[in-house]
Every structure is written in structure tokens, then in C-alpha cells.
Design a protein around this motif. Sequence first.
Motif, PDB file in Angstrom:
ATOM      1  N   THR A  27       7.458  -2.178  -0.957  1.00  0.00           N
ATOM      2  CA  THR A  27       7.186  -1.794  -2.342  1.00  0.00           C
ATOM      3  C   THR A  27       8.374  -1.110  -3.007  1.00  0.00           C
ATOM      4  N   HIS A  55       9.532  -5.683  -3.744  1.00  0.00           N
ATOM      5  CA  HIS A  55       8.639  -5.954  -4.860  1.00  0.00           C
ATOM      6  C   HIS A  55       9.236  -5.689  -6.240  1.00  0.00           C
ATOM      7  N   PHE A  64       2.630  -3.076  -7.825  1.00  0.00           N
ATOM      8  CA  PHE A  64       3.051  -4.210  -7.003  1.00  0.00           C
ATOM      9  C   PHE A  64       1.921  -4.748  -6.134  1.00  0.00           C
ATOM     10  N   GLU A  85       1.251  -9.344  -7.104  1.00  0.00           N
ATOM     11  CA  GLU A  85       1.459 -10.428  -6.153  1.00  0.00           C
ATOM     12  C   GLU A  85       0.951 -11.786  -6.641  1.00  0.00           C
TER      13      GLU A  85
END
Length: 372
Positions: free
Chosen positions: A337, A341, A191, A196
Motif C-alpha cells: 500500500t 498501490h 487502495f 483494486e
Amino acid sequence: MEKAKISLYQLFVLILLFELGSAILVPLAIDAKQDSWLAILFGMAAGLFLFWIHYRLFLYYPELTPPEYMQKLLGKIAGTLLAFCYIILFMYIAARVLRDFGEMLLTFAYLETPLFMVNALLMLVTIYAVSKGIEVVARTGELFFVSMYFLAITGFILIVFSGLIDVNNLKPILEEGIFPVAKVFFTQTLFFPFGETIAFSMIFPYVTKRKSVLKVGLFAIGLSGINLAITMAINIGVLGVDLTSRSQFPLLSTIQSIQVAEFLERLDVFFMIATVISIYFKVSIYFYAAVAGTAVLFKIKEPSKLTYPMGMVVLFMSVTIASSYAEHLKEGLEFVTRYLHPFLLIIIPLLLLGIAFLKNRRNGNTANRTRS
């Protein structure tokens, strides 16, 4: 959508600086100990696949932005809600990266300066650049890219010649097997930072040569992954696993260790300039994606009018999201996370791509039957 055009080289520069961002600041993937560089490379490989997903969605709807094709794929209400969730995500992550910047400067140089003031300085520059459009951000990236890499190469040469690197700190490779590396990959590097790149889906429509977007993006992600892997390997080689894991900013500690010919030392400014440049572009890309997404979603003809109010929201979020830097890091690892994510960076894009594939295949079949 503004009337802007960016070149493939500018896209490459923006992706590379974005990926480095705050990732060069923190002890990335250090839970894998001396194999952290390997976990980073695994994350890079997955990041290539995730970028391909965003590119495929772009090919299905080359004239639409993500908020628009989300509504087309999921319907007006569901698509609008999902697009709004991504706008909030972009603003939230921009605030987190801005907080990283402020904490770094407070630790490095401005011990008595309020966090709000430090963050406000960078945010005001970001607001101004984004208000001028993505072309200005891209051209600024071209200017700073050369400086960034000059500092990186110079720093690498000085570390090597100073004799600080102990290769034994990187041994043994896979001492505890592949499981610790896989765990870090699935919970962190998948992630951050490689997943991103979803923010760039707001920028794809501005690229001049769209057919080469995938090739350029994959090259930029691959190069950034190699750079981050080398950076962590150097940090561990110089500091060791234990000191790297306990250091807030291991790259700063590594650079502070440089001493060549008993006069070339205390090169902390190298670290500060490089991190300020990379963090500025990461905040700018996220903030631009949030502003552009809001303008498209709510049909605002002049996105520049959104930059100041939305910028103030990001600034206040950066100060209030955590009471301390330790809490800020814990929130990133245990909440962002783990919950945000996986859903927003992987599951939803895969779902959208599946729906786009089925819809376009069905439309193609319908068109074929009509022609026959």
C-alpha cells in the motif's frame, strides 16, 4: 481476446464479490479505531472516482484492452513494459489473496494441513474456471451471489437477536478528530479494496451494454463499501476496538460469539462459506486479468494454455511471499500500500487518462481542420 459476453448483472455480481474478497476477512481500517467504518466509506468514495478513470479510458479505446492502449498512448517499448508491470501486479495480488485464504482455513479448521495443499485446492479450481473463459466465471458468480447474501443477512439477523452489539463501543465518533480517519484513508482504504477495481479494465470489452458499465460499477462499489462499513461496525460493536485490532479474523470471532436461545451457536461455517466464495472470485478476477493481459501482450491466440503454468507461479508465490501470516500482513501494509498501490493504482491511470484526453482532443481538432 476471447469471444465472450457478460451481462450488466454479471458485472455487478463480480465487482461486488471482488470488493468483499479478503476485505471481510481482516480488521479493515482498524487503525481508525471505532471510526474504521468512516474510513471505509471515505475509501469507497475515492474508489468511485478511480472506477470512473478506468471507465473513461475504456470509452476512449472501447475495442482495446489496457495492454493495447498503453502501447498506443506511451509507445511500443514503454507501453509494453508498463503492461508487463501490471501483469506482475495482478499475479502478485492474486497470490496475496490466496495466502489469506490458506491462512484462514489453517486457523479455522485444518490445523495440521500444509499451507501449500490448502492453497493448491483453491488454485486448481480457479485455473479450471479461468481456462474456460470469463463467461464461466461470471455465471458461477451468479450462482454463488444469492447464497453469499443469504448467509450475510442471516448472520446479521442472528447477531442482532443475540444481543451482542454494544453501541457504546462505537462511541465517541471522531474522538481524536478527522486526522486519524484521513490517515487510514490515504494509506489503506484508498487502495484496498476499492482501488483494486483496475483489474476490471480487462473485462469491460466483454460487457454487452457498455453505456451502463459506469452506473453498474458505481452501484456495486457503493454497495460493497456499505457492506464492509457495516461489517466493521458490527465487529467493533461486538468485540470492541481492542479485541478487534488483536484478532486475526474479527468477523470469525464475531460469528463465534452468536448464541440464540441457548442452542443456536458455533456458526463458524457461515464465516467459512462466505469468505471462501468471496476470496475465490477475487483470486479468479486477478488471475484472469493476468492471463488475458499476457495473451494480448504476447499475441497468444489460446489464452487457456497459459492458465496452468501461470497458475502454478501464483500458487508458489502465495506460499513463498512471507514466512508467516504476521509477516504477510506487515508486507501488505508497509510495502504494497505504500509503494505499489499509489503508483500503479492512482498515478499511472491518471497519467494515462491525461495523455488519452490530450491525444483525442488533438486528433479531434486535426479532423475538424481537415473537414473545413
